[in-house]
Design a protein around this motif. Sequence first.
Motif, PDB file in Angstrom:
ATOM      1  N   TYR A   1     170.235   9.137  82.157  1.00 54.69           N
ATOM      2  CA  TYR A   1     169.860   9.074  83.567  1.00 54.69           C
ATOM      3  C   TYR A   1     170.547  10.170  84.375  1.00 54.69           C
ATOM      4  CZ  TYR A   1     167.318   4.618  83.452  1.00 54.69           C
ATOM      5  OH  TYR A   1     166.393   3.630  83.222  1.00 54.69           O
ATOM      6  N   LYS A   2     171.839  10.307  84.176  1.00 52.40           N
ATOM      7  CA  LYS A   2     172.582  11.318  84.924  1.00 52.40           C
ATOM      8  C   LYS A   2     172.097  12.727  84.591  1.00 52.40           C
ATOM      9  CE  LYS A   2     176.966   9.181  86.203  1.00 52.40           C
ATOM     10  NZ  LYS A   2     176.905   9.705  87.593  1.00 52.40           N
ATOM     11  N   PHE A   3     171.791  12.961  83.327  1.00 52.44           N
ATOM     12  CA  PHE A   3     171.308  14.269  82.929  1.00 52.44           C
ATOM     13  C   PHE A   3     169.938  14.563  83.533  1.00 52.44           C
ATOM     14  CE2 PHE A   3     169.107  17.036  79.793  1.00 52.44           C
ATOM     15  CZ  PHE A   3     169.916  18.159  79.914  1.00 52.44           C
ATOM     16  N   LEU A   4     169.062  13.566  83.543  1.00 57.12           N
ATOM     17  CA  LEU A   4     167.733  13.757  84.135  1.00 57.12           C
ATOM     18  C   LEU A   4     167.825  14.005  85.639  1.00 57.12           C
ATOM     19  CD1 LEU A   4     165.646  11.043  82.233  1.00 57.12           C
ATOM     20  CD2 LEU A   4     165.624  13.522  81.886  1.00 57.12           C
ATOM     21  N   PHE A   5     168.697  13.258  86.315  1.00 54.71           N
ATOM     22  CA  PHE A   5     168.865  13.478  87.747  1.00 54.71           C
ATOM     23  C   PHE A   5     169.425  14.868  88.031  1.00 54.71           C
ATOM     24  CE2 PHE A   5     169.446   8.648  88.331  1.00 54.71           C
ATOM     25  CZ  PHE A   5     168.078   8.495  88.322  1.00 54.71           C
ATOM     26  N   TYR A   6     170.274  15.334  87.123  1.00 51.62           N
ATOM     27  CA  TYR A   6     170.822  16.682  87.297  1.00 51.62           C
ATOM     28  C   TYR A   6     169.734  17.737  87.124  1.00 51.62           C
ATOM     29  CZ  TYR A   6     173.458  20.929  86.215  1.00 51.62           C
ATOM     30  OH  TYR A   6     173.929  22.205  86.199  1.00 51.62           O
ATOM     31  N   LEU A   7     168.854  17.563  86.132  1.00 50.24           N
ATOM     32  CA  LEU A   7     167.772  18.524  85.908  1.00 50.24           C
ATOM     33  C   LEU A   7     166.782  18.535  87.069  1.00 50.24           C
ATOM     34  CD1 LEU A   7     166.963  18.041  82.104  1.00 50.24           C
ATOM     35  CD2 LEU A   7     168.307  19.856  83.175  1.00 50.24           C
ATOM     36  N   MET A   8     166.523  17.359  87.635  1.00 58.67           N
ATOM     37  CA  MET A   8     165.569  17.266  88.746  1.00 58.67           C
ATOM     38  C   MET A   8     166.187  17.638  90.078  1.00 58.67           C
ATOM     39  SD  MET A   8     163.357  13.859  87.763  1.00 58.67           S
ATOM     40  CE  MET A   8     164.803  12.793  87.760  1.00 58.67           C
ATOM     41  N   SER A   9     167.495  17.886  90.089  1.00 58.83           N
ATOM     42  CA  SER A   9     168.199  18.268  91.322  1.00 58.83           C
ATOM     43  C   SER A   9     167.938  17.269  92.440  1.00 58.83           C
ATOM     44  CB  SER A   9     167.778  19.677  91.767  1.00 58.83           C
ATOM     45  OG  SER A   9     168.098  20.633  90.782  1.00 58.83           O
ATOM     46  N   THR A  10     167.995  16.002  92.107  1.00 56.97           N
ATOM     47  CA  THR A  10     167.766  14.969  93.108  1.00 56.97           C
ATOM     48  C   THR A  10     169.035  14.712  93.903  1.00 56.97           C
ATOM     49  OG1 THR A  10     168.388  13.221  91.569  1.00 56.97           O
ATOM     50  CG2 THR A  10     166.070  13.870  91.613  1.00 56.97           C
ATOM     51  N   ASP A  11     168.876  13.976  94.990  1.00 52.21           N
ATOM     52  CA  ASP A  11     170.010  13.631  95.846  1.00 52.21           C
ATOM     53  C   ASP A  11     170.654  12.306  95.434  1.00 52.21           C
ATOM     54  OD1 ASP A  11     169.619  15.898  97.356  1.00 52.21           O
ATOM     55  OD2 ASP A  11     168.214  14.902  98.728  1.00 52.21           O
ATOM     56  N   ILE A  12     170.254  11.768  94.285  1.00 52.19           N
ATOM     57  CA  ILE A  12     170.793  10.486  93.847  1.00 52.19           C
ATOM     58  C   ILE A  12     172.219  10.686  93.341  1.00 52.19           C
ATOM     59  CG2 ILE A  12     170.522   8.555  92.255  1.00 52.19           C
ATOM     60  CD1 ILE A  12     167.572   9.057  92.208  1.00 52.19           C
TER      61      ILE A  12
END
Length: 261
Positions: A181-192
Amino acid sequence: MNENENNNNVNPNENAFQKKGQTNQNPNFMNENNNQQDFNPLSQFTSQFTNSPLTNIGLKYGENVWETGKHIMGSHFDRSGNALRFYFDLDSAYVIGKLKRIFYPWGSKNWKRSVASGMGEKVSPRNDINAPDLYIPLMSFITYILIISLFYGINSTFSPELFGKLSLSGLITTLMEILIYKFLFYLMSTDIKLPWLDFLAYTGYKFTGILLPSIIGIIFGKRVYLVVLIITSIPVGYFLTCALESQSIINSDIIVSTGSG
């Protein structure tokens, strides 16, 4: 006969004197033994070590280090304990409402986390149905282990080591999901920007969706288990998608309330 009589007539005091002289040939013998017994290098070293000024300084320094470390660890565990209590601050109404939302998420329109007015802090699960908790994931995880153990018990293949294996595999799976999850959020450059405990709670909800298929699988077999697992995975997946997506519009500077203030 005369010689024997002469030997028998020897003065007994002379024999006693001769024996006494033999034992007292070295009058300092007993004193030397006593002195050797009284000499103990270990006791002398211990006495010198404990009375040394350097030893006292070292002990004092060790006490200061111990007190400092105890204070640091105590404050750290206090913060960790407060953070954990935040995720267990709930009631039965929250549990029922959360389970309804997990298995029928389409009926929910609002997924935003509530924020305490004027404080900028997130509200605990007791007062916010959208807040993640650790009670439901923990109880679901324990129940899942018991159900699987029951399955092995029915097949006469249960062993006490099974609890440890299931617990370890569940924890490793959850940890891997958090990293993904953390890796995917990092790739998507989200604000989560969620705390680890939030991720732990969200990934733990999957065990809630596995319970029913596991029970049905014990009764009806593997094929029925897979069908029911697919059916229950759809609402759980939708729930997680909506819950995590709603975090992207929350101010990342909001901190989790620990209840200490």
